[in-house]
Design an enzyme around this catalytic site. Structure first.
Site, short mmCIF file in Angstrom:
data_model
loop_
_atom_site.label_atom_id
_atom_site.label_comp_id
_atom_site.label_asym_id
_atom_site.label_seq_id
_atom_site.Cartn_x
_atom_site.Cartn_y
_atom_site.Cartn_z
N LYS A 12 -69.97 61.61 -36.11
CA LYS A 12 -69.60 63.02 -35.97
C LYS A 12 -69.01 63.60 -37.26
O LYS A 12 -68.63 62.85 -38.17
CB LYS A 12 -68.61 63.16 -34.81
CG LYS A 12 -69.20 62.83 -33.44
CD LYS A 12 -68.19 63.15 -32.35
CE LYS A 12 -68.74 62.85 -30.97
NZ LYS A 12 -67.78 63.25 -29.91
N TYR A 52 -75.46 68.78 -25.45
CA TYR A 52 -74.32 68.51 -24.56
C TYR A 52 -74.42 69.27 -23.24
O TYR A 52 -73.40 69.51 -22.59
CB TYR A 52 -73.01 68.87 -25.27
CG TYR A 52 -72.44 67.81 -26.19
CD1 TYR A 52 -72.29 66.48 -25.78
CD2 TYR A 52 -72.00 68.14 -27.46
CE1 TYR A 52 -71.73 65.52 -26.61
CE2 TYR A 52 -71.43 67.18 -28.30
CZ TYR A 52 -71.30 65.87 -27.87
OH TYR A 52 -70.72 64.93 -28.69
N ASN A 115 -63.46 62.28 -32.33
CA ASN A 115 -63.43 60.85 -32.00
C ASN A 115 -64.53 60.07 -32.72
O ASN A 115 -64.92 58.99 -32.31
CB ASN A 115 -63.45 60.64 -30.48
CG ASN A 115 -64.72 61.18 -29.83
OD1 ASN A 115 -65.57 61.78 -30.48
ND2 ASN A 115 -64.85 60.96 -28.53
N HIS A 118 -70.46 59.38 -31.19
CA HIS A 118 -70.99 59.60 -29.85
C HIS A 118 -71.98 58.48 -29.57
O HIS A 118 -72.68 58.02 -30.48
CB HIS A 118 -71.73 60.95 -29.77
CG HIS A 118 -72.58 61.07 -28.53
ND1 HIS A 118 -72.06 61.46 -27.32
CD2 HIS A 118 -73.89 60.79 -28.30
CE1 HIS A 118 -73.02 61.43 -26.41
NE2 HIS A 118 -74.15 61.03 -26.98
N GLU A 129 -81.76 61.39 -25.23
CA GLU A 129 -81.06 61.74 -26.47
C GLU A 129 -81.86 61.32 -27.71
O GLU A 129 -81.87 62.03 -28.72
CB GLU A 129 -79.66 61.11 -26.47
CG GLU A 129 -78.76 61.72 -25.40
CD GLU A 129 -77.34 61.19 -25.43
OE1 GLU A 129 -77.03 60.25 -26.20
OE2 GLU A 129 -76.51 61.72 -24.67
P1 CMP Z 1 -68.79 62.30 -26.58
O1 CMP Z 1 -68.98 60.85 -26.27
O2 CMP Z 1 -69.49 62.85 -27.75
O3 CMP Z 1 -69.19 63.17 -25.30
C1 CMP Z 1 -68.65 64.43 -25.05
C2 CMP Z 1 -67.45 64.73 -25.89
O4 CMP Z 1 -66.59 65.73 -25.41
C3 CMP Z 1 -66.58 63.51 -26.01
O5 CMP Z 1 -67.22 62.55 -26.79
C4 CMP Z 1 -65.30 64.11 -26.58
O6 CMP Z 1 -65.29 64.12 -28.01
C5 CMP Z 1 -65.35 65.57 -26.10
N1 CMP Z 1 -64.24 65.93 -25.23
C6 CMP Z 1 -63.34 66.89 -25.48
N2 CMP Z 1 -62.46 66.98 -24.48
C7 CMP Z 1 -62.80 66.07 -23.56
C8 CMP Z 1 -62.27 65.68 -22.29
N3 CMP Z 1 -61.18 66.26 -21.76
N4 CMP Z 1 -62.89 64.67 -21.63
C9 CMP Z 1 -64.00 64.07 -22.14
N5 CMP Z 1 -64.54 64.40 -23.34
C10 CMP Z 1 -63.96 65.39 -24.04
#
Ligand code: CMP
Length: 136
Positions: A12, A52, A115, A118, A129
């Site tokens: 990311k 998403y 984070n 993904h 995906e």
């Molecule tokens: P990812 O695995 O990319 O999938 C969706 C993303 O939403 C997740 O990682 C997080 O970075 C983001 N996100 C932000 N807020 C939340 C939340 N409360 N719960 C889960 N995912 C979140």
């Protein structure tokens, strides 16, 4: 019998911005993943919204799509036995605060939004995906 599988991984914007691309790829390779396809791209918010779409009803959806389209990302197809599960283990919990020692998000994640990586959450979504980013 081999159970080779593919999964989609994204490095990311927060990680690309901090030049962590090679460190993160090394963690995948050390765990036995082959990086079979990869490209560095920047996507439009409209594409992030499609990617998403499963989260479209969530309160964080718009911010999430702004974020994924905010800078370059590296998208990769990773291959290994049980790749989907293995990648999720290596990434660690969605929130880096909850991620275990030795995981990518524990090491590099900044927050639940930033984070760093993904990964597909099921073999079914992995196919969708991978096709989303590598449909040529
Ligand atoms: P990812 O695995 O990319 O999938 C969706 C993303 O939403 C997740 O990682 C997080 O970075 C983001 N996100 C932000 N807020 C939340 C939340 N409360 N719960 C889960 N995912 C979140």
């Amino acid at each position: 019998m081999s159970n080779n599988e593919q999964t989609l991984s994204i490095i990311k914007p927060d990680a690309v911005e901090r030049n962590l691309e090679n460190e993160i790829k090394d963690m995948f390779k050390k765990k036995g993943f082959l990086i079979v396809k990869e490209k560095k791209i920047q996507i439009e918010k409209s594409e992030a919204e499609k990617f998403y779409k499963v989260h479209e009803t969530k309160p964080f959806y718009s911010d999430l799509c702004d974020y994924l389209s905010s800078g370059p990302i590296v998208v990769m197809v990773l291959e290994k036995e049980n790749a989907v599960l293995s990648n999720r283990e290596l990434m660690g919990a969605t929130n880096p605060k909850d991620a275990r020692e030795g995981t990518i998000r524990k090491k590099y994640g900044i927050s639940i939004d930033k984070n760093s990586v993904h990964g597909s959450d099921s073999t079914e979504n992995a196919k969708i995906e991978i096709d989303f980013f590598f449909n040529d």
